[in-house]
Design a protein around this motif. Structure first.
Motif, short mmCIF file in Angstrom:
data_model
loop_
_atom_site.label_atom_id
_atom_site.label_comp_id
_atom_site.label_asym_id
_atom_site.label_seq_id
_atom_site.Cartn_x
_atom_site.Cartn_y
_atom_site.Cartn_z
N GLU A 4 0.83 -1.21 0.00
CA GLU A 4 0.00 0.00 0.00
C GLU A 4 0.86 1.26 0.00
O GLU A 4 0.57 2.22 -0.72
N LEU A 5 1.92 1.24 0.80
CA LEU A 5 2.82 2.40 0.83
C LEU A 5 3.50 2.58 -0.53
O LEU A 5 3.68 3.70 -1.01
N GLU A 6 3.88 1.48 -1.14
CA GLU A 6 4.52 1.54 -2.46
C GLU A 6 3.56 2.13 -3.50
O GLU A 6 3.96 2.94 -4.34
N THR A 7 2.29 1.73 -3.43
CA THR A 7 1.29 2.26 -4.36
C THR A 7 1.12 3.77 -4.16
O THR A 7 1.08 4.53 -5.12
N LYS A 8 1.02 4.20 -2.89
CA LYS A 8 0.90 5.63 -2.59
C LYS A 8 2.13 6.38 -3.09
O LYS A 8 2.01 7.46 -3.69
N LEU A 9 3.28 5.80 -2.85
CA LEU A 9 4.54 6.42 -3.27
C LEU A 9 4.60 6.58 -4.78
O LEU A 9 4.93 7.65 -5.30
N SER A 10 4.24 5.54 -5.50
CA SER A 10 4.26 5.59 -6.98
C SER A 10 3.32 6.67 -7.51
O SER A 10 3.67 7.41 -8.44
N ALA A 11 2.13 6.76 -6.93
CA ALA A 11 1.17 7.77 -7.37
C ALA A 11 1.70 9.18 -7.11
O ALA A 11 1.58 10.07 -7.97
N LEU A 12 2.30 9.39 -5.95
CA LEU A 12 2.85 10.71 -5.63
C LEU A 12 4.03 11.07 -6.53
O LEU A 12 4.17 12.22 -6.96
N VAL A 13 4.88 10.10 -6.82
CA VAL A 13 6.02 10.34 -7.72
C VAL A 13 5.51 10.75 -9.10
O VAL A 13 6.04 11.68 -9.72
N ALA A 14 4.46 10.10 -9.57
CA ALA A 14 3.89 10.45 -10.88
C ALA A 14 3.31 11.86 -10.86
O ALA A 14 3.49 12.63 -11.83
N GLU A 15 2.63 12.22 -9.78
CA GLU A 15 2.08 13.57 -9.67
C GLU A 15 3.20 14.61 -9.64
O GLU A 15 3.09 15.66 -10.29
N GLU A 16 4.26 14.33 -8.90
CA GLU A 16 5.37 15.28 -8.85
C GLU A 16 6.02 15.42 -10.22
O GLU A 16 6.33 16.53 -10.66
N GLN A 17 6.20 14.31 -10.92
CA GLN A 17 6.79 14.36 -12.25
C GLN A 17 5.93 15.20 -13.21
O GLN A 17 6.45 15.96 -14.02
N ALA A 18 4.62 15.08 -13.08
CA ALA A 18 3.72 15.87 -13.93
C ALA A 18 3.92 17.37 -13.66
O ALA A 18 3.95 18.17 -14.62
N TYR A 19 4.08 17.77 -12.39
CA TYR A 19 4.32 19.18 -12.08
C TYR A 19 5.69 19.63 -12.62
O TYR A 19 5.83 20.73 -13.15
N ARG A 20 6.70 18.76 -12.51
CA ARG A 20 8.03 19.11 -13.04
C ARG A 20 7.95 19.37 -14.54
O ARG A 20 8.54 20.33 -15.04
N GLU A 21 7.22 18.52 -15.24
CA GLU A 21 7.09 18.68 -16.68
C GLU A 21 6.25 19.91 -17.03
O GLU A 21 6.59 20.67 -17.93
N GLN A 22 5.18 20.12 -16.28
CA GLN A 22 4.29 21.26 -16.55
C GLN A 22 5.02 22.59 -16.39
O GLN A 22 4.85 23.50 -17.21
N TYR A 23 5.82 22.72 -15.33
CA TYR A 23 6.46 24.00 -15.04
C TYR A 23 7.93 24.06 -15.46
O TYR A 23 8.54 25.13 -15.39
#
Length: 178
Positions: free
Chosen positions: A103-122
């Motif tokens: 469960e922690l790994e799933t949460k971590l993966s989702a957050l990493v993807a969200e952060e990557q999206a912000y990095r790409e957006q900005y």
């Protein structure tokens, strides 16, 4: 001491007081006030918000400080603020107890993807590198500020989940957690 739009705002203070009218101890009121101190506050400020004497506020703030819940800031007058590291530790422990590694790994993966999206957006590696005024026109400025806040929250959650995983591994290695 008030910071509009922040947990310390006037509405939050009023809700605190309404809840206290239903009965709570001085220590509870000082604790409830102290954990909302995102900015340094004097003993007088805390006493006023917690509906208690300065002496009682000082006594309870020192008790909270001795346990790492708040941090004293030396000066005249002495001030206190919540210890963010303490609350991250508490949150990490909750996650470690309430969630499996998967469960922690799933949460971590989702957050990493969200952060990557912000990095790409900005086009930057850190939300602190965004110049909201240069990035947005008047109509989209609020959205950029929300994105910055969300990105900072994501980074904090990433740190906390990593800590939970690390603590679990440390405890497991020591034979404390199965």
């Amino acid at each position: 001491m008030s910071n509009p739009g922040h947990p310390d705002d006037t509405d939050a203070i009023e809700k605190e007081r309404q809840r206290w009218d239903q009965g709570s101890s001085t220590r509870d009121r000082v604790y409830d006030t102290a954990i909302q101190l995102y900015e340094p506050a004097t003993v007088d400020d805390v006493a006023s918000r917690a509906h208690c004497s300065e002496g009682a506020a000082r006594e309870h703030l020192e008790w909270l400080s001795a346990r790492g819940i708040v941090e004293p800031i030396d000066g005249r007058p002495k001030q206190y603020q919540r210890n963010h590291a303490y609350f991250e530790w508490v949150r990490a422990n909750e996650l470690r107890r309430e969630h499996t590694d998967a469960e922690l790994e799933t949460k971590l993966s989702a957050l990493v993807a969200e952060e990557q999206a912000y990095r790409e957006q900005y086009g930057v590696a850190d939300p602190g590198q965004i110049d909201a005024l240069a990035e947005a026109d008047y109509d989209s400025l609020e959205t950029v500020w929300e994105d910055i806040g969300d990105w900072k929250t994501i980074r904090r959650e990433l740190r906390i989940i990593e800590r939970a995983r690390k603590d679990r591994n440390t405890l497991s290695g020591a034979g404390i957690v199965g």
